[in-house]
Each structure stands twice: as C-alpha cells, then as structure tokens.
Write a protein that holds these residues in place. Structure first.
Motif, PDB file in Angstrom:
ATOM      1  N   ASP A 127       0.821  -1.208   0.000  1.00 26.56           N
ATOM      2  CA  ASP A 127       0.000   0.000   0.000  1.00 26.56           C
ATOM      3  C   ASP A 127       0.863   1.270   0.000  1.00 26.56           C
ATOM      4  O   ASP A 127       0.394   2.359   0.324  1.00 26.56           O
ATOM      5  CB  ASP A 127      -0.931   0.008   1.207  1.00 26.56           C
ATOM      6  CG  ASP A 127      -0.176   0.093   2.528  1.00 26.56           C
ATOM      7  OD1 ASP A 127       1.058  -0.110   2.547  1.00 26.56           O
ATOM      8  OD2 ASP A 127      -0.829   0.361   3.561  1.00 26.56           O
ATOM      9  N   THR A 128       2.098   1.149  -0.408  1.00 26.67           N
ATOM     10  CA  THR A 128       3.041   2.267  -0.340  1.00 26.67           C
ATOM     11  C   THR A 128       2.573   3.472  -1.143  1.00 26.67           C
ATOM     12  O   THR A 128       2.629   4.602  -0.660  1.00 26.67           O
ATOM     13  CB  THR A 128       4.437   1.817  -0.802  1.00 26.67           C
ATOM     14  OG1 THR A 128       4.849   0.723   0.007  1.00 26.67           O
ATOM     15  CG2 THR A 128       5.444   2.943  -0.701  1.00 26.67           C
ATOM     16  N   VAL A 129       2.120   3.265  -2.372  1.00 29.73           N
ATOM     17  CA  VAL A 129       1.681   4.389  -3.204  1.00 29.73           C
ATOM     18  C   VAL A 129       0.529   5.119  -2.520  1.00 29.73           C
ATOM     19  O   VAL A 129       0.530   6.347  -2.409  1.00 29.73           O
ATOM     20  CB  VAL A 129       1.269   3.917  -4.617  1.00 29.73           C
ATOM     21  CG1 VAL A 129       0.563   5.028  -5.385  1.00 29.73           C
ATOM     22  CG2 VAL A 129       2.471   3.425  -5.384  1.00 29.73           C
ATOM     23  N   GLU A 130      -0.437   4.374  -2.039  1.00 29.08           N
ATOM     24  CA  GLU A 130      -1.587   5.008  -1.394  1.00 29.08           C
ATOM     25  C   GLU A 130      -1.171   5.774  -0.136  1.00 29.08           C
ATOM     26  O   GLU A 130      -1.641   6.888   0.113  1.00 29.08           O
ATOM     27  CB  GLU A 130      -2.644   3.972  -1.056  1.00 29.08           C
ATOM     28  CG  GLU A 130      -3.931   4.579  -0.561  1.00 29.08           C
ATOM     29  CD  GLU A 130      -5.090   3.608  -0.536  1.00 29.08           C
ATOM     30  OE1 GLU A 130      -6.194   4.048  -0.180  1.00 29.08           O
ATOM     31  OE2 GLU A 130      -4.898   2.420  -0.858  1.00 29.08           O
ATOM     32  N   ARG A 131      -0.266   5.203   0.632  1.00 27.67           N
ATOM     33  CA  ARG A 131       0.194   5.890   1.838  1.00 27.67           C
ATOM     34  C   ARG A 131       0.957   7.169   1.496  1.00 27.67           C
ATOM     35  O   ARG A 131       0.802   8.186   2.164  1.00 27.67           O
ATOM     36  CB  ARG A 131       1.073   4.975   2.687  1.00 27.67           C
ATOM     37  CG  ARG A 131       0.292   3.915   3.433  1.00 27.67           C
ATOM     38  CD  ARG A 131       1.135   3.101   4.413  1.00 27.67           C
ATOM     39  NE  ARG A 131       2.171   2.324   3.751  1.00 27.67           N
ATOM     40  CZ  ARG A 131       3.484   2.557   3.835  1.00 27.67           C
ATOM     41  NH1 ARG A 131       3.941   3.519   4.590  1.00 27.67           N
ATOM     42  NH2 ARG A 131       4.342   1.795   3.196  1.00 27.67           N
ATOM     43  N   LEU A 132       1.764   7.135   0.435  1.00 30.45           N
ATOM     44  CA  LEU A 132       2.559   8.303   0.072  1.00 30.45           C
ATOM     45  C   LEU A 132       1.750   9.379  -0.651  1.00 30.45           C
ATOM     46  O   LEU A 132       1.943  10.571  -0.420  1.00 30.45           O
ATOM     47  CB  LEU A 132       3.747   7.897  -0.800  1.00 30.45           C
ATOM     48  CG  LEU A 132       4.828   7.076  -0.114  1.00 30.45           C
ATOM     49  CD1 LEU A 132       5.859   6.609  -1.129  1.00 30.45           C
ATOM     50  CD2 LEU A 132       5.492   7.885   0.987  1.00 30.45           C
ATOM     51  N   LEU A 133       0.852   8.970  -1.536  1.00 30.82           N
ATOM     52  CA  LEU A 133       0.121   9.927  -2.361  1.00 30.82           C
ATOM     53  C   LEU A 133      -1.270  10.246  -1.839  1.00 30.82           C
ATOM     54  O   LEU A 133      -1.914  11.182  -2.315  1.00 30.82           O
ATOM     55  CB  LEU A 133       0.014   9.415  -3.801  1.00 30.82           C
ATOM     56  CG  LEU A 133       1.331   9.155  -4.531  1.00 30.82           C
ATOM     57  CD1 LEU A 133       1.061   8.657  -5.944  1.00 30.82           C
ATOM     58  CD2 LEU A 133       2.205  10.394  -4.546  1.00 30.82           C
ATOM     59  N   GLY A 134      -1.753   9.422  -0.919  1.00 28.10           N
ATOM     60  CA  GLY A 134      -3.098   9.649  -0.399  1.00 28.10           C
ATOM     61  C   GLY A 134      -4.192   9.212  -1.344  1.00 28.10           C
ATOM     62  O   GLY A 134      -5.341   9.620  -1.215  1.00 28.10           O
ATOM     63  N   ARG A 135      -3.848   8.404  -2.310  1.00 27.40           N
ATOM     64  CA  ARG A 135      -4.826   7.856  -3.259  1.00 27.40           C
ATOM     65  C   ARG A 135      -4.330   6.490  -3.706  1.00 27.40           C
ATOM     66  O   ARG A 135      -3.134   6.201  -3.622  1.00 27.40           O
ATOM     67  CB  ARG A 135      -5.006   8.778  -4.460  1.00 27.40           C
ATOM     68  CG  ARG A 135      -3.733   8.931  -5.288  1.00 27.40           C
ATOM     69  CD  ARG A 135      -4.009   9.533  -6.640  1.00 27.40           C
ATOM     70  NE  ARG A 135      -2.809   9.765  -7.400  1.00 27.40           N
ATOM     71  CZ  ARG A 135      -2.087   8.822  -8.019  1.00 27.40           C
ATOM     72  NH1 ARG A 135      -2.450   7.551  -7.971  1.00 27.40           N
ATOM     73  NH2 ARG A 135      -1.000   9.144  -8.700  1.00 27.40           N
ATOM     74  N   PRO A 136      -5.222   5.633  -4.187  1.00 29.04           N
ATOM     75  CA  PRO A 136      -4.783   4.314  -4.647  1.00 29.04           C
ATOM     76  C   PRO A 136      -3.849   4.410  -5.855  1.00 29.04           C
ATOM     77  O   PRO A 136      -3.884   5.390  -6.607  1.00 29.04           O
ATOM     78  CB  PRO A 136      -6.084   3.610  -5.048  1.00 29.04           C
ATOM     79  CG  PRO A 136      -7.171   4.394  -4.398  1.00 29.04           C
ATOM     80  CD  PRO A 136      -6.656   5.803  -4.266  1.00 29.04           C
ATOM     81  N   ALA A 137      -3.020   3.410  -6.014  1.00 28.97           N
ATOM     82  CA  ALA A 137      -2.145   3.333  -7.185  1.00 28.97           C
ATOM     83  C   ALA A 137      -2.994   3.167  -8.439  1.00 28.97           C
ATOM     84  O   ALA A 137      -4.099   2.618  -8.390  1.00 28.97           O
ATOM     85  CB  ALA A 137      -1.198   2.148  -7.045  1.00 28.97           C
ATOM     86  N   ARG A 138      -2.471   3.662  -9.555  1.00 28.67           N
ATOM     87  CA  ARG A 138      -3.155   3.509 -10.834  1.00 28.67           C
ATOM     88  C   ARG A 138      -2.634   2.270 -11.543  1.00 28.67           C
ATOM     89  O   ARG A 138      -1.502   1.855 -11.325  1.00 28.67           O
ATOM     90  CB  ARG A 138      -2.882   4.730 -11.712  1.00 28.67           C
ATOM     91  CG  ARG A 138      -3.409   5.998 -11.097  1.00 28.67           C
ATOM     92  CD  ARG A 138      -2.977   7.200 -11.866  1.00 28.67           C
ATOM     93  NE  ARG A 138      -3.397   7.084 -13.263  1.00 28.67           N
ATOM     94  CZ  ARG A 138      -3.073   7.965 -14.196  1.00 28.67           C
ATOM     95  NH1 ARG A 138      -2.341   9.007 -13.900  1.00 28.67           N
ATOM     96  NH2 ARG A 138      -3.484   7.807 -15.431  1.00 28.67           N
ATOM     97  N   THR A 139      -3.434   1.740 -12.421  1.00 29.67           N
ATOM     98  CA  THR A 139      -2.960   0.633 -13.254  1.00 29.67           C
ATOM     99  C   THR A 139      -2.141   1.203 -14.403  1.00 29.67           C
ATOM    100  O   THR A 139      -2.281   2.389 -14.759  1.00 29.67           O
ATOM    101  CB  THR A 139      -4.135  -0.166 -13.846  1.00 29.67           C
ATOM    102  OG1 THR A 139      -4.867   0.678 -14.734  1.00 29.67           O
ATOM    103  CG2 THR A 139      -5.043  -0.716 -12.752  1.00 29.67           C
ATOM    104  N   PHE A 140      -1.297   0.372 -14.970  1.00 29.18           N
ATOM    105  CA  PHE A 140      -0.552   0.801 -16.147  1.00 29.18           C
ATOM    106  C   PHE A 140      -1.523   1.156 -17.263  1.00 29.18           C
ATOM    107  O   PHE A 140      -1.336   2.137 -17.980  1.00 29.18           O
ATOM    108  CB  PHE A 140       0.420  -0.284 -16.599  1.00 29.18           C
ATOM    109  CG  PHE A 140       1.137   0.091 -17.868  1.00 29.18           C
ATOM    110  CD1 PHE A 140       2.165   1.020 -17.844  1.00 29.18           C
ATOM    111  CD2 PHE A 140       0.762  -0.450 -19.080  1.00 29.18           C
ATOM    112  CE1 PHE A 140       2.811   1.404 -19.018  1.00 29.18           C
ATOM    113  CE2 PHE A 140       1.404  -0.078 -20.255  1.00 29.18           C
ATOM    114  CZ  PHE A 140       2.433   0.845 -20.213  1.00 29.18           C
ATOM    115  N   ARG A 141      -2.595   0.366 -17.396  1.00 30.78           N
ATOM    116  CA  ARG A 141      -3.579   0.614 -18.449  1.00 30.78           C
ATOM    117  C   ARG A 141      -4.164   2.025 -18.330  1.00 30.78           C
ATOM    118  O   ARG A 141      -4.239   2.747 -19.318  1.00 30.78           O
ATOM    119  CB  ARG A 141      -4.701  -0.414 -18.413  1.00 30.78           C
ATOM    120  CG  ARG A 141      -5.789  -0.137 -19.462  1.00 30.78           C
ATOM    121  CD  ARG A 141      -6.932  -1.125 -19.363  1.00 30.78           C
ATOM    122  NE  ARG A 141      -6.510  -2.452 -19.682  1.00 30.78           N
ATOM    123  CZ  ARG A 141      -6.440  -2.965 -20.915  1.00 30.78           C
ATOM    124  NH1 ARG A 141      -6.768  -2.231 -21.945  1.00 30.78           N
ATOM    125  NH2 ARG A 141      -6.055  -4.197 -21.115  1.00 30.78           N
TER     126      ARG A 141
END
Length: 69
Positions: free
Chosen positions: A44-58
């Motif tokens: 969950d690193t991206v969400e913790r750092l950015l405050g939003r869920p990670a995006r898919t490559f697509r």
C-alpha cells in the motif's frame, strides 16, 4: 505495445555493457526469473505516500496515449 523477450545471452551482454557490472547483472536476471513463480508482494506504499490508490498501467497509458502517437 508488443513485448519481445530477448534471448538470455543477448540480455546478459546488453545489460553488462550498459551497467558495467556482470555480478549485478546476474543478480538482477536471477531476481527477474524468480518473479515468474513468486511475484513481488503488493503493498500500500503508493496510497500511503500519495493519499490515493495506485493507478494501473492501463489507466496511465490510456491517459497518455497521445504522447506516444
């Protein structure tokens, strides 16, 4: 996008030429091979750092498609 996997010896030679460290190249190739059977853990690193869920490559690729045309 199309993926072509190079022959192992080609990848080894090109990575060694680019990175200049044969031992490091061997370690990376072994790690990447291991991901086939044991993928990296999802975090969950991206969400913790950015405050939003990670995006898919697509979703990223669709949003930036014009930059590649």
């Amino acid at each position: 996008m199309r993926w072509e996997e190079p022959p192992l010896e080609t990848a080894r030679a090109e990575l060694t030429a680019a990175w200049g460290n044969a031992a490091f190249v061997e370690a990376r190739l072994a790690a990447w091979k291991a991901f086939v059977d044991s993928p990296e853990r999802v975090t969950d690193t991206v969400e913790r750092l950015l405050g939003r869920p990670a995006r898919t490559f697509r979703s990223w690729a669709e949003e930036h498609a014009d930059a590649f045309r």
